[in-house]
Enzyme design. Structure first.
Site, short mmCIF file in Angstrom:
data_model
loop_
_atom_site.label_atom_id
_atom_site.label_comp_id
_atom_site.label_asym_id
_atom_site.label_seq_id
_atom_site.Cartn_x
_atom_site.Cartn_y
_atom_site.Cartn_z
N GLY B 8 89.56 26.08 91.83
CA GLY B 8 90.29 24.84 92.12
C GLY B 8 91.77 25.11 92.10
N ALA B 9 92.15 26.22 92.75
CA ALA B 9 93.49 26.77 92.53
C ALA B 9 94.51 26.34 93.58
CB ALA B 9 93.41 28.30 92.49
N SER B 11 95.60 23.25 94.25
CA SER B 11 96.42 22.07 93.95
C SER B 11 96.24 21.69 92.48
CB SER B 11 96.02 20.89 94.84
OG SER B 11 94.69 20.50 94.52
N GLY B 12 96.98 20.72 92.07
CA GLY B 12 96.82 20.14 90.73
C GLY B 12 96.96 21.16 89.61
N SER B 141 88.03 17.64 79.10
CA SER B 141 88.85 16.43 79.06
C SER B 141 88.50 15.63 77.82
CB SER B 141 88.56 15.60 80.31
OG SER B 141 88.84 14.24 80.06
N TYR B 166 81.33 11.90 85.30
CA TYR B 166 82.49 12.73 85.02
C TYR B 166 82.54 13.11 83.53
CZ TYR B 166 87.29 14.37 84.86
OH TYR B 166 88.40 15.14 84.67
#
Lengths: 267, 285
Positions: B8-9, B11-12, B141, B166
């Site tokens: 997931g590199a 963005s963000g 999270s 999630y």
């Protein structure tokens, strides 16, 4: 229980497969996409302790459907349910696209679907009620400009389903027509829903819920299932509003939606 | 030179972690979904950090076939160019879905991307991680708290709720880290869940659909820029002695849910092995 599902590699077909597997039923799965079917079948087998028989097949081809059912026969499978999911849509104006696309809709949605149904009846279990489900569409309830052939092909299935249901009543078989709105299956389908804006969102059904309730209703011998309260209201309105007026309204809606995205195919 | 793999590199948080680690002298291997975004992230990082190798691989981590492919490619790269060593694996790729959707493997998408993909990739890169006594970081999270795994229906087929999907996936991230430490701790592997806090990313806008985009539009404004939580990752990766905790956030080690225990971790491990069709144990190696 053993269930035959066409178009089982993706979308609603795969959701039905998951639903049936979670009920502990054995599955005879077919799809034109051999690789996708293999993957879906593997995923199912890892989740549920049921027998899964994936047989890739182009149901537009008579010989291939014969072989599919021959395979069922050789493995001693007796069908209790048939879920006709395989179908295709090419959007766009009738005159604006090649006839091969139009013919493809008719061949798959109508001819191939009836072929599978006709041949599968010979492989039904002799004891117990046989259940047939045709995946029609909310589109079948109206004349639909810019999706004319698709909507009419689904209308064919809807009417055919009622009629076949009556014919098979004495043979202990029930037939259900499922008329869903948009379903969040493929990326293209999701884009289509988003392009329609509010009405797209409002008529969209929950995939897992449609799969579950369809199977439950088929087991109860129901004839029609229109998922979603709003869609049901639309289906009732469609019986009252004159077809020419409906065609006018829907033409406006689809031309707006299609302006927002390139024409896409979805199952 | 140390090497880090970040999923997931493009963005963000993932992109910010790549930048942070590149600045600290790590060779960075990024995994992203879109060709263009991979290319632009790679060129951006290469321009900013010309002294370290930056390499991006494209993969759709929702598909197990793709995870297997990219895992193989990365391992080949590590063996050819980085002495078969991997110091840090950051399983960061994650998504939210407003509706129940399934992957081509017939798995619920959020569970498949947020947990199973990381499980599989960790398994594939384990030999390189063991060689380097590497660290595995999962983007978890604080939202993992207050949930328990729905064992009877992990894919939420019988009742999908975007927030629960999630939260459960983030709990799985911590359970996986717990399981990794149990099994591979003696081989020098340490695994962590990271709590980045509320971060201003685009996670809720990427194919999420439904009401999720709307909620996220309001909520993400209050988030911090991803550069801040990226520091947590860097700290955990760099510390000379592997940190002993399991769960780290902005303020250091944090408390985690009581659901993060051996029983749940073992159960998830077993399920993940079955769903990924692979054995992941210290004995098999």
């Amino acid at each position: 229980m053993t269930v035959l599902i066409t178009g089982a590699a993706g979308g609603l077909g795969r959701a039905f497969a998951l639903e049936c597997a979670s009920r502990g039923w054995d599955l005879l799965l077919t799809d034109i996409n051999a690789e996708g079917l293999e993957r879906a079948a593997r995923g199912l087998a890892r989740q549920y302790d049921v027998n899964i028989y994936p047989v890739a097949c182009d149901i537009r081809d008579d010989g291939q459907v014969e072989r599919l059912l021959q395979y069922a026969g050789e493995n001693g499978l007796k069908l209790d349910m048939l879920l006709n999911v395989a179908g295709i849509d090419h959007e766009g104006a009738f005159a604006g696209r090649g006839f091969d696309k139009i013919a493809e809709i008719l061949r798959l949605n109508i001819e191939a679907t009836l072929r599978v149904t006709h041949k599968a009846l010979a492989f039904r279990r002799k004891t117990g009620t046989f259940r047939i489900v045709f995946v029609s569409s909310l589109a079948s309830l109206y004349p639909m400009p810019l999706k004319a052939s698709y909507a009419a092909s689904k209308r064919f299935l809807l009417d055919f389903s009622y009629a076949l249901g009556r014919e098979l009543k004495s043979e202990d078989a029930t037939v259900l027509a499922l008329c869903p709105g948009g379903l969040p299956t493929t990326r293209e389908a999701l884009n289509g829903i988003e392009a329609q804006g509010f009405w797209g969102e409002a008529t969209t059904n929950r995939l897992e819920k449609v799969a579950r309730k369809t199977v439950s209703r088929a087991l109860r011998g129901r004839k029609l299932y229109v998922p979603g309260a709003l869609n049901r209201a639309f289906s009732i309105a469609a019986r009252i509003v004159p077809p020419s007026l409906l065609a006018g309204l829907l033409y406006q809606r689809w031309s707006r939606a299609q302006a927002k995205r390139p024409a896409a195919d979805f199952m | 030179m140390k090497t880090a793999v970040v999923t997931g590199a493009t963005s963000g948080i993932g992109l910010a972690v790549c930048a942070e680690l590149a600045a600290l002298g790590f060779a960075v291997v990024g995994v992203g979904q879109s060709e263009e975004r991979c290319a632009s992230a790679a060129s951006g990082l290469a321009a900013a950090y010309p002294d370290v190798p930056i390499l991006f691989f494209r993969a759709d981590l929702s598909r197990q076939a793709e995870v297997a492919r990219v895992g193989g490619e990365i391992r080949e790269y590590l063996e050819d160019r980085r002495f078969g060593r991997l110091e840090a694996l950051i399983n960061n790729a994650g998504c939210v879905r407003g509706r129940y959707t399934t992957t081509e493997d017939g798995y619920e998408t959020v569970f498949a991307v947020n947990h199973l993909a990381g499980f599989m990739l960790s398994g594939m890169l384990m030999p390189c991680l063991i060689s380097a006594k590497g660290r595995i970081l999962m983007t978890s999270s604080g939202s993992h708290k207050g949930t328990r795994p729905r064992w009877s229906d992990m894919m939420l087929k019988r009742g999908y709720n975007p927030l629960f999907a999630y939260k459960q996936s983030k709990l799985c991230n911590l359970l996986f880290a717990y399981g990794l430490n149990e099994r591979f701790g003696k081989l020098g592997i340490s695994a962590y869940g990271i709590d980045p806090g509320l971060v201003k990313t685009d996670i809720g806008f990427k194919n999420a659909g439904g009401i999720v985009a709307l909620v996220w539009k309001l909520r993400h404004r209050r988030g911090v820029p991803p550069e801040l939580p990226a520091k947590i990752y860097a700290r955990v990766c760099l510390e000379a002695e592997a940190p002993k905790g399991l769960y780290y956030g902005m303020s250091g080690e944090e408390k985690y849910s009581r659901q993060v225990n051996k029983r749940n971790a073992d159960r998830l491990w077993e399920l993940s092995e079955r769903l990924c069709g692979m054995k992941l144990g210290a004995d098999e190696k």
